[in-house]
Scaffold this motif. Structure first.
Motif, PDB file in Angstrom:
ATOM      1  N   ALA A 177       6.303  10.911  -2.439  1.00  0.00           N
ATOM      2  CA  ALA A 177       6.684  11.817  -1.359  1.00  0.00           C
ATOM      3  C   ALA A 177       5.519  12.682  -0.892  1.00  0.00           C
ATOM      4  N   GLY A 178       4.493  12.820  -1.735  1.00  0.00           N
ATOM      5  CA  GLY A 178       3.351  13.659  -1.391  1.00  0.00           C
ATOM      6  C   GLY A 178       2.250  12.924  -0.650  1.00  0.00           C
ATOM      7  N   MET A 179       2.508  11.726  -0.165  1.00  0.00           N
ATOM      8  CA  MET A 179       1.453  10.958   0.501  1.00  0.00           C
ATOM      9  C   MET A 179       0.944  11.678   1.748  1.00  0.00           C
ATOM     10  N   ARG A 180      -0.339  11.423   2.069  1.00  0.00           N
ATOM     11  CA  ARG A 180      -0.973  12.093   3.197  1.00  0.00           C
ATOM     12  C   ARG A 180      -1.273  11.157   4.368  1.00  0.00           C
TER      13      ARG A 180
ATOM     14  N   ASN B  82      -4.020   6.885   9.958  1.00  0.00           N
ATOM     15  CA  ASN B  82      -5.178   7.460   9.273  1.00  0.00           C
ATOM     16  C   ASN B  82      -4.794   7.838   7.849  1.00  0.00           C
ATOM     17  N   GLY B  83      -5.720   7.617   6.932  1.00  0.00           N
ATOM     18  CA  GLY B  83      -5.453   7.980   5.532  1.00  0.00           C
ATOM     19  C   GLY B  83      -6.088   6.990   4.585  1.00  0.00           C
TER      20      GLY B  83
ATOM     21  N   CYS C 110       0.837  -1.210   0.000  1.00  0.00           N
ATOM     22  CA  CYS C 110       0.000   0.000   0.000  1.00  0.00           C
ATOM     23  C   CYS C 110       0.865   1.250   0.000  1.00  0.00           C
ATOM     24  N   ILE C 111       1.094   1.800  -1.183  1.00  0.00           N
ATOM     25  CA  ILE C 111       1.878   3.028  -1.310  1.00  0.00           C
ATOM     26  C   ILE C 111       1.055   4.127  -1.985  1.00  0.00           C
ATOM     27  N   THR C 112       0.504   3.847  -3.158  1.00  0.00           N
ATOM     28  CA  THR C 112      -0.207   4.857  -3.953  1.00  0.00           C
ATOM     29  C   THR C 112      -1.446   5.378  -3.230  1.00  0.00           C
ATOM     30  N   GLU C 113      -1.667   6.688  -3.336  1.00  0.00           N
ATOM     31  CA  GLU C 113      -2.819   7.316  -2.692  1.00  0.00           C
ATOM     32  C   GLU C 113      -3.701   8.026  -3.715  1.00  0.00           C
ATOM     33  N   PRO C 114      -4.981   8.260  -3.370  1.00  0.00           N
ATOM     34  CA  PRO C 114      -5.914   8.890  -4.321  1.00  0.00           C
ATOM     35  C   PRO C 114      -5.445  10.257  -4.819  1.00  0.00           C
ATOM     36  N   PHE C 115      -4.755  11.024  -3.966  1.00  0.00           N
ATOM     37  CA  PHE C 115      -4.335  12.368  -4.363  1.00  0.00           C
ATOM     38  C   PHE C 115      -2.864  12.421  -4.769  1.00  0.00           C
ATOM     39  N   GLY C 116      -2.177  11.285  -4.657  1.00  0.00           N
ATOM     40  CA  GLY C 116      -0.740  11.297  -4.886  1.00  0.00           C
ATOM     41  C   GLY C 116      -0.296  10.692  -6.198  1.00  0.00           C
ATOM     42  N   GLY C 117      -0.919   9.552  -6.603  1.00  0.00           N
ATOM     43  CA  GLY C 117      -0.481   8.875  -7.820  1.00  0.00           C
ATOM     44  C   GLY C 117       0.991   8.513  -7.738  1.00  0.00           C
ATOM     45  N   SER C 118       1.751   8.952  -8.727  1.00  0.00           N
ATOM     46  CA  SER C 118       3.185   8.644  -8.761  1.00  0.00           C
ATOM     47  C   SER C 118       4.001   9.478  -7.776  1.00  0.00           C
TER      48      SER C 118
ATOM     49  N   LYS D 258       3.330   8.570   6.831  1.00  0.00           N
ATOM     50  CA  LYS D 258       4.237   9.603   7.320  1.00  0.00           C
ATOM     51  C   LYS D 258       4.227   9.645   8.847  1.00  0.00           C
ATOM     52  N   THR D 259       5.382   9.375   9.425  1.00  0.00           N
ATOM     53  CA  THR D 259       5.543   9.489  10.874  1.00  0.00           C
ATOM     54  C   THR D 259       5.951  10.906  11.260  1.00  0.00           C
ATOM     55  N   ASN D 260       6.554  11.624  10.331  1.00  0.00           N
ATOM     56  CA  ASN D 260       6.920  13.032  10.535  1.00  0.00           C
ATOM     57  C   ASN D 260       6.566  13.817   9.272  1.00  0.00           C
ATOM     58  N   PRO D 261       5.298  14.217   9.119  1.00  0.00           N
ATOM     59  CA  PRO D 261       4.850  14.877   7.887  1.00  0.00           C
ATOM     60  C   PRO D 261       5.647  16.128   7.536  1.00  0.00           C
ATOM     61  N   GLU D 262       6.140  16.818   8.556  1.00  0.00           N
ATOM     62  CA  GLU D 262       6.866  18.067   8.297  1.00  0.00           C
ATOM     63  C   GLU D 262       8.194  17.827   7.588  1.00  0.00           C
ATOM     64  N   LEU D 263       8.672  16.579   7.585  1.00  0.00           N
ATOM     65  CA  LEU D 263       9.947  16.270   6.939  1.00  0.00           C
ATOM     66  C   LEU D 263       9.800  15.827   5.483  1.00  0.00           C
ATOM     67  N   GLY D 264       8.567  15.844   4.959  1.00  0.00           N
ATOM     68  CA  GLY D 264       8.348  15.436   3.573  1.00  0.00           C
ATOM     69  C   GLY D 264       8.714  13.979   3.359  1.00  0.00           C
ATOM     70  N   HIS D 265       9.463  13.703   2.283  1.00  0.00           N
ATOM     71  CA  HIS D 265       9.789  12.306   1.970  1.00  0.00           C
ATOM     72  C   HIS D 265      10.706  11.678   3.024  1.00  0.00           C
TER      73      HIS D 265
END
Length: 389
Positions: free
Chosen positions: A137-140, A153-154, A126-134, A173-180
Protein backbone atom coordinates in the motif's frame (compact mmCIF):
# COMPACT_ATOMS: atom_id res chain seq x y z
CA UNK A 1 1.66 -40.68 -4.65
CA UNK A 2 -1.12 -39.26 -2.46
CA UNK A 3 -4.22 -40.84 -4.01
CA UNK A 4 -6.50 -38.44 -2.11
CA UNK A 5 -5.51 -35.66 -4.49
CA UNK A 6 -3.48 -37.21 -7.31
CA UNK A 7 -4.94 -39.46 -9.99
CA UNK A 8 -3.14 -41.81 -12.33
CA UNK A 9 -3.18 -38.99 -14.92
CA UNK A 10 -1.37 -36.71 -12.46
CA UNK A 11 1.24 -39.38 -11.92
CA UNK A 12 1.74 -39.90 -15.65
CA UNK A 13 2.21 -36.15 -16.01
CA UNK A 14 4.75 -36.20 -13.17
CA UNK A 15 6.79 -38.91 -14.86
CA UNK A 16 6.62 -37.15 -18.22
CA UNK A 17 7.59 -33.76 -16.78
CA UNK A 18 10.39 -35.28 -14.71
CA UNK A 19 11.78 -36.94 -17.83
CA UNK A 20 11.53 -33.66 -19.76
CA UNK A 21 13.44 -31.79 -17.05
CA UNK A 22 16.22 -34.37 -16.95
CA UNK A 23 16.66 -34.33 -20.73
CA UNK A 24 16.02 -30.69 -21.61
CA UNK A 25 16.86 -28.66 -18.50
CA UNK A 26 19.36 -30.39 -16.23
CA UNK A 27 22.18 -30.44 -18.84
CA UNK A 28 22.07 -26.61 -18.95
CA UNK A 29 21.58 -25.80 -15.25
CA UNK A 30 25.22 -25.22 -14.34
CA UNK A 31 25.69 -22.84 -17.27
CA UNK A 32 22.58 -20.87 -16.37
CA UNK A 33 23.61 -20.71 -12.72
CA UNK A 34 26.97 -19.22 -13.77
CA UNK A 35 25.64 -16.77 -16.38
CA UNK A 36 22.42 -15.84 -14.57
CA UNK A 37 20.61 -16.03 -17.90
CA UNK A 38 18.17 -18.74 -18.91
CA UNK A 39 18.27 -19.11 -22.67
CA UNK A 40 15.09 -18.41 -24.61
CA UNK A 41 14.89 -21.80 -26.27
CA UNK A 42 13.83 -23.50 -23.04
CA UNK A 43 10.89 -21.15 -22.57
CA UNK A 44 9.67 -22.14 -26.03
CA UNK A 45 10.11 -25.84 -25.24
CA UNK A 46 8.05 -25.42 -22.05
CA UNK A 47 5.39 -23.67 -24.12
CA UNK A 48 5.39 -26.29 -26.86
CA UNK A 49 4.88 -29.00 -24.24
CA UNK A 50 1.95 -27.12 -22.70
CA UNK A 51 3.62 -26.63 -19.32
CA UNK A 52 2.76 -22.91 -19.11
CA UNK A 53 -0.90 -23.51 -19.89
CA UNK A 54 -1.79 -26.19 -17.37
CA UNK A 55 -4.61 -24.32 -15.64
CA UNK A 56 -5.35 -21.65 -18.25
CA UNK A 57 -8.33 -21.56 -20.66
CA UNK A 58 -8.21 -23.64 -23.81
CA UNK A 59 -9.25 -20.55 -25.81
CA UNK A 60 -5.72 -19.16 -25.37
CA UNK A 61 -3.82 -22.42 -25.80
CA UNK A 62 -4.14 -23.69 -22.25
CA UNK A 63 -5.40 -27.04 -21.02
CA UNK A 64 -7.77 -25.95 -18.23
CA UNK A 65 -6.49 -28.63 -15.84
CA UNK A 66 -6.94 -28.74 -12.08
CA UNK A 67 -4.41 -27.17 -9.71
CA UNK A 68 -2.82 -30.48 -8.78
CA UNK A 69 -1.12 -30.51 -12.17
CA UNK A 70 0.37 -27.20 -11.07
CA UNK A 71 1.47 -28.83 -7.80
CA UNK A 72 3.28 -31.53 -9.79
CA UNK A 73 4.87 -28.82 -11.96
CA UNK A 74 6.12 -26.96 -8.88
CA UNK A 75 7.33 -30.01 -6.98
CA UNK A 76 9.38 -31.43 -9.83
CA UNK A 77 10.98 -28.05 -10.57
CA UNK A 78 12.34 -28.00 -7.01
CA UNK A 79 14.27 -31.23 -7.55
CA UNK A 80 16.69 -30.27 -10.34
CA UNK A 81 19.27 -28.32 -8.26
CA UNK A 82 18.21 -24.81 -9.26
CA UNK A 83 15.46 -22.97 -7.42
CA UNK A 84 16.42 -19.97 -9.58
CA UNK A 85 15.38 -21.75 -12.75
CA UNK A 86 12.20 -22.89 -11.03
CA UNK A 87 11.43 -19.33 -9.93
CA UNK A 88 11.78 -17.97 -13.46
CA UNK A 89 9.27 -20.53 -14.72
CA UNK A 90 6.63 -20.22 -12.01
CA UNK A 91 6.92 -16.42 -11.73
CA UNK A 92 6.10 -16.22 -15.43
CA UNK A 93 3.30 -18.78 -15.32
CA UNK A 94 1.68 -17.95 -11.99
CA UNK A 95 2.49 -14.33 -11.18
CA UNK A 96 2.44 -12.35 -14.42
CA UNK A 97 0.09 -14.66 -16.33
CA UNK A 98 -2.38 -14.92 -13.44
CA UNK A 99 -3.09 -11.20 -13.72
CA UNK A 100 -3.37 -11.36 -17.52
CA UNK A 101 -5.97 -14.10 -17.21
CA UNK A 102 -7.93 -12.55 -14.34
CA UNK A 103 -7.88 -8.83 -15.19
CA UNK A 104 -6.83 -8.63 -18.83
CA UNK A 105 -9.41 -7.92 -21.53
CA UNK A 106 -9.78 -10.01 -24.67
CA UNK A 107 -7.16 -8.03 -26.60
CA UNK A 108 -4.59 -8.43 -23.82
CA UNK A 109 -5.34 -12.13 -23.55
CA UNK A 110 -4.91 -12.64 -27.28
CA UNK A 111 -1.76 -10.51 -27.57
CA UNK A 112 -0.03 -11.45 -24.31
CA UNK A 113 -1.63 -14.40 -22.50
CA UNK A 114 -1.72 -16.69 -25.54
CA UNK A 115 1.97 -16.02 -26.44
CA UNK A 116 2.89 -16.48 -22.76
CA UNK A 117 1.27 -19.92 -22.78
CA UNK A 118 3.11 -20.83 -25.98
CA UNK A 119 6.45 -19.66 -24.58
CA UNK A 120 6.85 -16.85 -27.11
CA UNK A 121 6.56 -14.06 -24.52
CA UNK A 122 8.01 -13.87 -21.01
CA UNK A 123 6.32 -11.88 -18.25
CA UNK A 124 7.29 -10.26 -14.97
CA UNK A 125 5.11 -9.00 -12.13
CA UNK A 126 6.18 -5.57 -10.81
CA UNK A 127 4.82 -4.80 -7.35
CA UNK A 128 7.68 -4.52 -4.82
CA UNK A 129 9.47 -1.18 -4.60
CA UNK A 130 12.88 -0.14 -3.18
CA UNK A 131 11.28 1.84 -0.33
CA UNK A 132 8.23 -0.34 0.17
CA UNK A 133 9.25 -4.00 0.51
CA UNK A 134 6.25 -5.87 1.90
CA UNK A 135 4.30 -2.59 2.28
CA UNK A 136 2.34 -2.83 -0.97
CA UNK A 137 0.00 0.00 0.00
CA UNK A 138 2.99 2.31 0.48
CA UNK A 139 4.13 2.14 -3.15
CA UNK A 140 5.26 5.39 -4.77
CA UNK A 141 5.07 4.56 -8.48
CA UNK A 142 2.41 6.73 -10.12
CA UNK A 143 0.28 6.49 -13.25
CA UNK A 144 -1.15 9.83 -14.36
CA UNK A 145 -3.86 9.81 -17.00
CA UNK A 146 -3.34 12.28 -19.84
CA UNK A 147 -5.76 11.98 -22.73
CA UNK A 148 -5.60 8.47 -24.13
CA UNK A 149 -2.42 7.56 -22.23
CA UNK A 150 -1.11 6.92 -18.75
CA UNK A 151 2.28 8.40 -17.82
CA UNK A 152 4.11 6.11 -15.39
CA UNK A 153 6.98 7.18 -13.13
CA UNK A 154 8.67 5.28 -10.32
CA UNK A 155 10.67 2.14 -9.67
CA UNK A 156 10.30 -1.52 -8.76
CA UNK A 157 12.82 -3.98 -7.33
CA UNK A 158 13.41 -7.71 -6.81
CA UNK A 159 11.46 -8.39 -10.02
CA UNK A 160 11.86 -11.96 -11.26
CA UNK A 161 12.40 -12.07 -15.05
CA UNK A 162 12.88 -8.30 -14.87
CA UNK A 163 15.66 -8.04 -17.46
CA UNK A 164 14.56 -10.44 -20.17
CA UNK A 165 10.79 -10.16 -19.86
CA UNK A 166 8.78 -9.07 -22.89
CA UNK A 167 6.11 -7.43 -20.74
CA UNK A 168 5.47 -6.35 -17.17
CA UNK A 169 2.30 -6.37 -15.11
CA UNK A 170 2.80 -3.15 -13.13
CA UNK A 171 1.08 -1.85 -10.01
CA UNK A 172 0.99 1.96 -9.79
CA UNK A 173 -1.02 4.62 -7.99
CA UNK A 174 -3.60 6.38 -10.13
CA UNK A 175 -4.90 8.29 -7.09
CA UNK A 176 -2.06 8.57 -4.54
CA UNK A 177 -4.22 10.50 -2.09
CA UNK A 178 -6.44 7.42 -1.66
CA UNK A 179 -3.62 5.19 -0.38
CA UNK A 180 -4.18 1.50 -1.13
CA UNK A 181 -7.55 2.34 -2.71
CA UNK A 182 -5.76 4.35 -5.39
CA UNK A 183 -3.68 1.49 -6.85
CA UNK A 184 -4.29 0.18 -10.37
CA UNK A 185 -2.78 -2.59 -12.50
CA UNK A 186 -1.29 -2.04 -15.96
CA UNK A 187 0.21 -4.03 -18.78
CA UNK A 188 3.50 -2.60 -20.06
CA UNK A 189 5.50 -3.84 -23.03
CA UNK A 190 9.20 -3.76 -22.13
CA UNK A 191 10.11 -2.17 -25.47
CA UNK A 192 8.30 1.00 -24.39
CA UNK A 193 10.65 4.03 -24.12
CA UNK A 194 11.57 5.16 -20.62
CA UNK A 195 12.07 1.71 -19.07
CA UNK A 196 15.46 0.68 -17.69
CA UNK A 197 16.22 -2.61 -15.94
CA UNK A 198 19.32 -3.35 -13.84
CA UNK A 199 20.23 -6.94 -12.99
CA UNK A 200 20.72 -7.61 -9.27
CA UNK A 201 23.41 -9.85 -7.76
CA UNK A 202 21.88 -12.29 -5.29
CA UNK A 203 22.91 -14.79 -2.60
CA UNK A 204 20.86 -17.54 -4.25
CA UNK A 205 18.46 -18.10 -7.15
CA UNK A 206 21.52 -17.42 -9.33
CA UNK A 207 19.98 -18.73 -12.56
CA UNK A 208 17.00 -16.43 -12.13
CA UNK A 209 17.13 -12.95 -13.63
CA UNK A 210 16.13 -10.52 -10.86
CA UNK A 211 16.06 -6.80 -11.59
CA UNK A 212 15.48 -3.30 -10.33
CA UNK A 213 13.34 -1.41 -12.84
CA UNK A 214 12.94 2.33 -13.33
CA UNK A 215 10.05 4.03 -15.16
CA UNK A 216 10.84 7.51 -16.50
CA UNK A 217 7.75 9.11 -18.07
CA UNK A 218 6.72 5.80 -19.61
CA UNK A 219 3.66 6.28 -21.82
CA UNK A 220 1.20 3.42 -22.23
CA UNK A 221 -2.28 3.38 -23.80
CA UNK A 222 -5.31 3.76 -21.56
CA UNK A 223 -6.37 0.37 -22.96
CA UNK A 224 -3.48 -1.21 -21.02
CA UNK A 225 -5.27 -0.62 -17.72
CA UNK A 226 -6.25 -4.09 -16.46
CA UNK A 227 -9.53 -4.40 -14.63
CA UNK A 228 -10.94 -1.30 -12.96
CA UNK A 229 -8.96 1.76 -11.95
CA UNK A 230 -8.41 1.80 -8.20
CA UNK A 231 -9.01 -1.94 -7.79
CA UNK A 232 -5.33 -2.93 -8.00
CA UNK A 233 -4.85 -3.59 -4.30
CA UNK A 234 -7.67 -6.14 -3.93
CA UNK A 235 -6.55 -7.78 -7.21
CA UNK A 236 -3.04 -8.14 -5.80
CA UNK A 237 -4.27 -9.42 -2.45
CA UNK A 238 -6.56 -11.95 -4.15
CA UNK A 239 -3.67 -13.43 -6.14
CA UNK A 240 -1.33 -13.44 -3.16
CA UNK A 241 -3.19 -16.51 -1.93
CA UNK A 242 -2.03 -18.44 -4.99
CA UNK A 243 1.50 -17.01 -4.76
CA UNK A 244 1.85 -17.97 -1.10
CA UNK A 245 0.53 -21.46 -1.73
CA UNK A 246 3.01 -21.81 -4.59
CA UNK A 247 5.84 -20.83 -2.27
CA UNK A 248 4.56 -23.23 0.37
CA UNK A 249 4.49 -26.11 -2.13
CA UNK A 250 7.95 -25.12 -3.38
CA UNK A 251 9.23 -25.21 0.18
CA UNK A 252 7.92 -28.66 1.09
CA UNK A 253 9.20 -30.00 -2.23
CA UNK A 254 12.78 -28.72 -1.84
CA UNK A 255 12.83 -29.92 1.76
CA UNK A 256 11.70 -33.35 0.58
CA UNK A 257 14.44 -33.32 -2.07
CA UNK A 258 17.01 -32.49 0.63
CA UNK A 259 15.81 -35.41 2.77
CA UNK A 260 15.85 -37.85 -0.17
CA UNK A 261 19.37 -36.82 -1.17
CA UNK A 262 20.65 -36.99 2.41
CA UNK A 263 19.18 -40.46 3.02
CA UNK A 264 20.92 -41.70 -0.12
CA UNK A 265 24.21 -40.13 0.99
CA UNK A 266 23.93 -41.54 4.52
CA UNK A 267 23.41 -45.01 3.07
CA UNK A 268 26.78 -44.77 1.32
CA UNK A 269 28.93 -42.82 3.79
CA UNK A 270 30.79 -44.82 6.45
CA UNK A 271 32.27 -43.62 9.73
CA UNK A 272 33.61 -45.61 12.67
CA UNK A 273 33.02 -48.84 10.80
CA UNK A 274 29.37 -48.43 9.87
CA UNK A 275 27.07 -46.47 7.59
CA UNK A 276 26.11 -43.14 9.11
CA UNK A 277 22.44 -43.93 8.60
CA UNK A 278 22.84 -46.22 11.63
CA UNK A 279 23.73 -43.41 14.06
CA UNK A 280 20.71 -42.74 16.22
CA UNK A 281 21.29 -39.00 16.55
CA UNK A 282 21.22 -38.58 12.77
CA UNK A 283 18.34 -40.99 12.25
CA UNK A 284 16.13 -39.24 14.78
CA UNK A 285 16.93 -35.77 13.51
CA UNK A 286 16.10 -36.85 9.97
CA UNK A 287 12.73 -38.35 10.86
CA UNK A 288 11.81 -35.23 12.83
CA UNK A 289 12.30 -33.19 9.67
CA UNK A 290 10.51 -35.78 7.54
CA UNK A 291 7.54 -35.56 9.91
CA UNK A 292 7.45 -31.76 9.64
CA UNK A 293 7.58 -31.97 5.85
CA UNK A 294 4.74 -34.48 5.73
CA UNK A 295 2.61 -32.21 7.92
CA UNK A 296 3.27 -29.31 5.53
CA UNK A 297 2.45 -31.43 2.47
CA UNK A 298 -0.87 -32.62 3.87
CA UNK A 299 -1.83 -29.08 4.86
CA UNK A 300 -0.70 -27.60 1.53
CA UNK A 301 -2.54 -30.20 -0.51
CA UNK A 302 -5.73 -29.58 1.46
CA UNK A 303 -5.43 -25.83 0.85
CA UNK A 304 -4.81 -26.37 -2.88
CA UNK A 305 -7.90 -28.61 -3.05
CA UNK A 306 -10.01 -25.82 -1.55
CA UNK A 307 -8.51 -23.19 -3.86
CA UNK A 308 -9.21 -25.52 -6.78
CA UNK A 309 -12.90 -25.42 -5.79
CA UNK A 310 -12.85 -21.63 -5.88
CA UNK A 311 -12.64 -21.02 -2.15
CA UNK A 312 -10.78 -17.95 -0.88
CA UNK A 313 -8.01 -19.55 1.17
CA UNK A 314 -5.98 -16.48 2.09
CA UNK A 315 -5.52 -17.61 5.72
CA UNK A 316 -4.49 -21.15 4.80
CA UNK A 317 -2.16 -19.93 2.03
CA UNK A 318 -0.50 -17.52 4.44
CA UNK A 319 -0.04 -20.30 6.98
CA UNK A 320 1.31 -22.55 4.22
CA UNK A 321 4.06 -20.17 3.23
CA UNK A 322 4.91 -19.21 6.82
CA UNK A 323 5.32 -22.76 8.09
CA UNK A 324 6.61 -24.54 4.98
CA UNK A 325 9.43 -22.06 4.33
CA UNK A 326 10.53 -22.31 7.96
CA UNK A 327 10.50 -26.11 7.80
CA UNK A 328 12.44 -26.08 4.51
CA UNK A 329 15.20 -23.85 5.90
CA UNK A 330 15.54 -25.92 9.07
CA UNK A 331 15.52 -29.21 7.14
CA UNK A 332 18.08 -28.14 4.56
CA UNK A 333 20.35 -26.71 7.27
CA UNK A 334 20.34 -30.08 9.08
CA UNK A 335 20.81 -32.05 5.86
CA UNK A 336 23.85 -29.99 4.93
CA UNK A 337 25.28 -30.70 8.39
CA UNK A 338 24.79 -34.44 7.91
CA UNK A 339 26.95 -34.31 4.79
CA UNK A 340 29.73 -32.74 6.85
CA UNK A 341 32.39 -31.03 4.76
CA UNK A 342 30.84 -32.34 1.55
CA UNK A 343 27.67 -30.41 2.32
CA UNK A 344 29.73 -27.23 2.05
CA UNK A 345 31.05 -28.13 -1.38
CA UNK A 346 29.41 -26.68 -4.49
CA UNK A 347 29.48 -29.98 -6.37
CA UNK A 348 26.93 -31.31 -3.87
CA UNK A 349 23.38 -29.89 -4.05
CA UNK A 350 22.94 -28.86 -0.41
CA UNK A 351 25.11 -25.73 -0.54
CA UNK A 352 23.09 -24.20 -3.37
CA UNK A 353 19.84 -25.48 -1.90
CA UNK A 354 20.62 -23.73 1.41
CA UNK A 355 21.20 -20.40 -0.36
CA UNK A 356 18.19 -20.78 -2.62
CA UNK A 357 15.88 -21.75 0.21
CA UNK A 358 16.70 -18.65 2.25
CA UNK A 359 14.56 -16.55 -0.08
CA UNK A 360 11.47 -18.50 1.00
CA UNK A 361 10.74 -16.56 4.22
CA UNK A 362 11.41 -13.24 2.42
CA UNK A 363 9.79 -13.23 -1.04
CA UNK A 364 6.05 -12.97 -1.54
CA UNK A 365 5.62 -11.35 1.88
CA UNK A 366 8.12 -11.80 4.70
CA UNK A 367 7.37 -14.19 7.54
CA UNK A 368 7.01 -11.19 9.85
CA UNK A 369 4.34 -9.64 7.61
CA UNK A 370 2.55 -12.98 7.31
CA UNK A 371 2.44 -13.33 11.09
CA UNK A 372 0.82 -9.90 11.36
CA UNK A 373 -1.74 -10.76 8.67
CA UNK A 374 -2.58 -13.95 10.54
CA UNK A 375 -2.74 -12.02 13.82
CA UNK A 376 -5.36 -9.71 12.33
CA UNK A 377 -7.39 -12.68 11.12
CA UNK A 378 -7.07 -14.89 14.19
CA UNK A 379 -6.90 -12.38 17.05
CA UNK A 380 -8.67 -9.30 15.64
CA UNK A 381 -11.27 -11.28 13.62
CA UNK A 382 -10.48 -9.30 10.48
CA UNK A 383 -12.03 -10.83 7.37
CA UNK A 384 -10.38 -10.53 3.97
CA UNK A 385 -12.72 -10.68 0.97
CA UNK A 386 -11.88 -11.52 -2.65
CA UNK A 387 -11.91 -8.73 -5.23
CA UNK A 388 -14.93 -8.43 -7.48
CA UNK A 389 -14.02 -7.45 -11.03
Amino acid sequence: MNSTYFTEEHQLFRESFRDFLQKEVVPHIEKWEKTGTIERFIWKKFGDMGFFGLNYPEAYGGMNLDLFYTVVFLEELQKIKSSGFAAAMWAHAYLAMTHLNAEGDERIKQEYLAPSISGDKIGGLCITEPFGGSDVAGMRTTAVKKGDKYIINGSKTFITNGVYADYYVVAAKTNPELGHKGISIFLMDTKTPGISATKLDKLGWRASDTAEIAFDNVEIPVANLMGEEGKGFPYIMQHFALERLIMGVNAHARAEYAIEYTIEYMGQREAFGKKINQFQALRHKLVEHATDIEHCKVFNYAAVARLNKGEYVVKEATMSKLKSTQVADETIYSCLQMLGGYGYMEEYPLARLLRDSRLGPIGGGTSEILKEILSKMIIDNQDYKPAVK
